[in-house]
Scaffold this active site. Structure first.
Site, PDB file in Angstrom:
ATOM      1  N   VAL A  23       4.019  -0.837   4.310  1.00  0.00           N
ATOM      2  CA  VAL A  23       2.614  -1.094   4.625  1.00  0.00           C
ATOM      3  C   VAL A  23       2.023  -1.984   3.545  1.00  0.00           C
ATOM      4  CG1 VAL A  23       0.360  -0.048   5.087  1.00  0.00           C
ATOM      5  CG2 VAL A  23       2.445   1.127   5.816  1.00  0.00           C
ATOM      6  N   LEU A  36       0.819  -1.217   0.000  1.00  0.00           N
ATOM      7  CA  LEU A  36       0.000   0.000   0.000  1.00  0.00           C
ATOM      8  C   LEU A  36       0.846   1.258   0.000  1.00  0.00           C
ATOM      9  CD1 LEU A  36      -2.668  -1.220   2.549  1.00  0.00           C
ATOM     10  CD2 LEU A  36      -3.103  -0.665   0.151  1.00  0.00           C
ATOM     11  N   LYS A  66       1.250  -2.356   8.980  1.00  0.00           N
ATOM     12  CA  LYS A  66       2.432  -1.483   8.925  1.00  0.00           C
ATOM     13  C   LYS A  66       3.572  -2.164   9.656  1.00  0.00           C
ATOM     14  CE  LYS A  66       4.099   3.197  10.042  1.00  0.00           C
ATOM     15  NZ  LYS A  66       3.753   4.559  10.494  1.00  0.00           N
ATOM     16  N   PHE A 116      10.895   4.212   7.344  1.00  0.00           N
ATOM     17  CA  PHE A 116      11.229   3.007   8.102  1.00  0.00           C
ATOM     18  C   PHE A 116      10.155   1.935   8.051  1.00  0.00           C
ATOM     19  CE2 PHE A 116      13.471   6.510  10.254  1.00  0.00           C
ATOM     20  CZ  PHE A 116      14.774   6.083  10.039  1.00  0.00           C
ATOM     21  N   ALA A 117       9.068   2.224   7.373  1.00  0.00           N
ATOM     22  CA  ALA A 117       7.941   1.294   7.391  1.00  0.00           C
ATOM     23  C   ALA A 117       7.542   0.852   5.994  1.00  0.00           C
ATOM     24  CB  ALA A 117       6.748   1.957   8.076  1.00  0.00           C
ATOM     25  N   GLY A 123       7.324   4.337   3.824  1.00  0.00           N
ATOM     26  CA  GLY A 123       7.939   5.587   4.247  1.00  0.00           C
ATOM     27  C   GLY A 123       9.391   5.309   4.532  1.00  0.00           C
ATOM     28  N   ASP A 178       3.741  15.771  11.412  1.00  0.00           N
ATOM     29  CA  ASP A 178       4.142  15.283  10.077  1.00  0.00           C
ATOM     30  C   ASP A 178       2.936  15.275   9.129  1.00  0.00           C
ATOM     31  OD1 ASP A 178       6.031  14.414   8.238  1.00  0.00           O
ATOM     32  OD2 ASP A 178       6.003  12.319   8.903  1.00  0.00           O
TER      33      ASP A 178
HETATM   34  P1  ADP Z   1       6.112   6.120   7.573  1.00  0.00           P
HETATM   35  O1  ADP Z   1       6.172   6.444   9.023  1.00  0.00           O
HETATM   36  O2  ADP Z   1       7.214   5.203   7.168  1.00  0.00           O
HETATM   37  O3  ADP Z   1       5.989   7.327   6.684  1.00  0.00           O
HETATM   38  P2  ADP Z   1       3.270   5.674   7.126  1.00  0.00           P
HETATM   39  O4  ADP Z   1       2.418   5.331   8.292  1.00  0.00           O
HETATM   40  O5  ADP Z   1       3.185   7.070   6.619  1.00  0.00           O
HETATM   41  O6  ADP Z   1       4.790   5.255   7.418  1.00  0.00           O
HETATM   42  O7  ADP Z   1       2.925   4.666   5.936  1.00  0.00           O
HETATM   43  C1  ADP Z   1       3.625   4.745   4.717  1.00  0.00           C
HETATM   44  C2  ADP Z   1       2.634   4.786   3.567  1.00  0.00           C
HETATM   45  O8  ADP Z   1       1.857   3.572   3.580  1.00  0.00           O
HETATM   46  C3  ADP Z   1       1.604   5.903   3.631  1.00  0.00           C
HETATM   47  O9  ADP Z   1       2.097   7.108   3.079  1.00  0.00           O
HETATM   48  C4  ADP Z   1       0.456   5.318   2.825  1.00  0.00           C
HETATM   49  O10 ADP Z   1       0.713   5.418   1.443  1.00  0.00           O
HETATM   50  C5  ADP Z   1       0.514   3.839   3.201  1.00  0.00           C
HETATM   51  N1  ADP Z   1      -0.385   3.557   4.340  1.00  0.00           N
HETATM   52  C6  ADP Z   1      -0.121   3.767   5.646  1.00  0.00           C
HETATM   53  N2  ADP Z   1      -1.162   3.431   6.436  1.00  0.00           N
HETATM   54  C7  ADP Z   1      -2.130   2.980   5.604  1.00  0.00           C
HETATM   55  C8  ADP Z   1      -3.484   2.504   5.803  1.00  0.00           C
HETATM   56  N3  ADP Z   1      -4.008   2.404   7.026  1.00  0.00           N
HETATM   57  N4  ADP Z   1      -4.196   2.149   4.712  1.00  0.00           N
HETATM   58  C9  ADP Z   1      -3.653   2.250   3.477  1.00  0.00           C
HETATM   59  N5  ADP Z   1      -2.410   2.701   3.230  1.00  0.00           N
HETATM   60  C10 ADP Z   1      -1.638   3.061   4.264  1.00  0.00           C
HETATM   61 MG    MG Z   2       4.442   8.680   6.376  1.00  0.00          MG
END
Ligand code: ADP
Ligand code: MG
Length: 320
Positions: free
Chosen positions: A38, A30, A53, A35-36, A33, A149
């Protein structure tokens, strides 16, 4: 980085059985980022779709478990608000913590913001989505949480077509406001960062309000107001609040929208509108009685673009 403002007391049970015993990963990534990663998954017991995540506990050789617990604690504290993504379950392995989140299948509003073409938002869309973002952020701020953020990559949609509702995600940098005056490193994409962060001044809920100003600007114009040719130029634009409000950039957009953005992109954090004040702004309340003299003007530019015979005079700026 200092750990001020972090909350690490959580209520969610951390499961240690294998994630894959309860969920099937369904190929689709999906997003990701710094460090993550998803990924979409299906809960075997219910057949329901979620977003998993995956967060590494060690990053660049340092233990980040506390940061992840903070992210979980913030999600817990906001679970009563529909515009903050819901946390379903948490798993932990030797190397990772997995947050099982409500899936926002419409993706990032970023995708509609960069599009120069037909996928871009109309002003009516932005008004509806802005109200939802502000509702979520007002909830966080009432609970003394700052997101820190807010940007189009962290604002998701439940569905893209038809345009659904927003979900605020990514509480990795969020803090409790109790008394944080820490010096913060400047993380991520710089375009949404408030001047006080660049000056190492104290952060507050007003820091989020700056980012919302940038966000709404981008959603309406598809242009990033402070983006320069490099990081230095971007930071210079931010600290000088060098913003283009020209007719050219805001063609076909109501003057009330510009007024709204101007109430947020103010260098002095104390002068910026709060989330609650924003929700009362006439741009978001076109039918409120106390501003009926402004309503007619904005309604004509929103609903009946044919008869926009606007007067030469400056629009009155509404009471704060
Ligand atoms: P990071 O802290 O690494 O930026 P995020 O929580 O922003 O992590 O997640 C990275 C990306 O994953 C988001 O920008 C989005 O595109 C996708 N994403 C995150 N959470 C969800 C969710 N609940 N449903 C769908 N996509 C998600
Ligand atoms: Mg993010």
């Amino acid at each position: 980085m200092s750990r001020h403002g972090m909350v690490t007391k959580i209520h969610t049970r951390i499961r240690t059985e294998p994630f894959k015993s309860s969920y099937d990963l369904v190929g689709k990534e999906l997003g990701r980022g710094k460090f993550a990663v998803v990924k979409m998954c299906i809960e075997k017991a219910t057949g329901k779709q979620y977003a998993a995540k995956f967060l590494r506990k060690r990053r660049k050789g340092t233990d980040c478990r506390m940061d992840i617990l903070n992210e979980i604690a913030v999600l817990e504290s906001a679970k009563a608000n529909p515009y903050v993504v819901a946390l379903h379950e948490v798993y932990e392995t030797n190397t990772e913590i997995i947050l099982v989140l409500e899936c926002a299948a419409g993706g990032e509003i970023f995708d509609q913001c960069v599009d120069e073409n037909n996928d871009a938002f109309t002003e009516k869309d932005v008004i509806r989505l802005a109200k939802q973002i502000l509702n979520g952020v007002a909830f966080l701020h009432r609970n003394n949480v700052v997101h820190l953020d807010l940007k189009p990559q962290n604002i998701l949609l439940t569905s893209a077509r038809p345009l659904g509702d927003i979900r605020i995600v990514d509480f990795g940098l969020s803090r409790r406001m109790d008394n944080i005056t820490e010096v913060r490193e400047i993380l991520g994409t710089p375009e949404y960062v408030a001047p006080e962060i660049l000056d190492y001044d104290p952060i507050s809920t007003a820091t989020d309000m700056w980012s919302i100003g940038v966000l709404i600007y981008v959603m309406l114009t598809s242009e990033s107001p402070f983006q320069g040719d490099n990081k230095q130029m971007t930071f210079l634009n931010i600290s000088q609040v060098n913003v283009d409000y020209s007719q050219d950039t805001f063609e076909g957009i109501s003057p009330l929208a510009v007024d709204f953005i101007k109430s947020l992109l103010l260098k002095n954090p104390r002068k910026r509108a709060t989330a609650e004040e924003c929700l009362k702004h006439p741009w978001l309340n076109p039918h409120s009685h106390s501003h009926s003299h402004l309503v007619n003007r904005s309604a004509s530019s929103l609903d009946e673009p044919e008869e926009t015979s606007q007067s030469e005079s400056e629009p009155e700026s509404p009471a704060p």
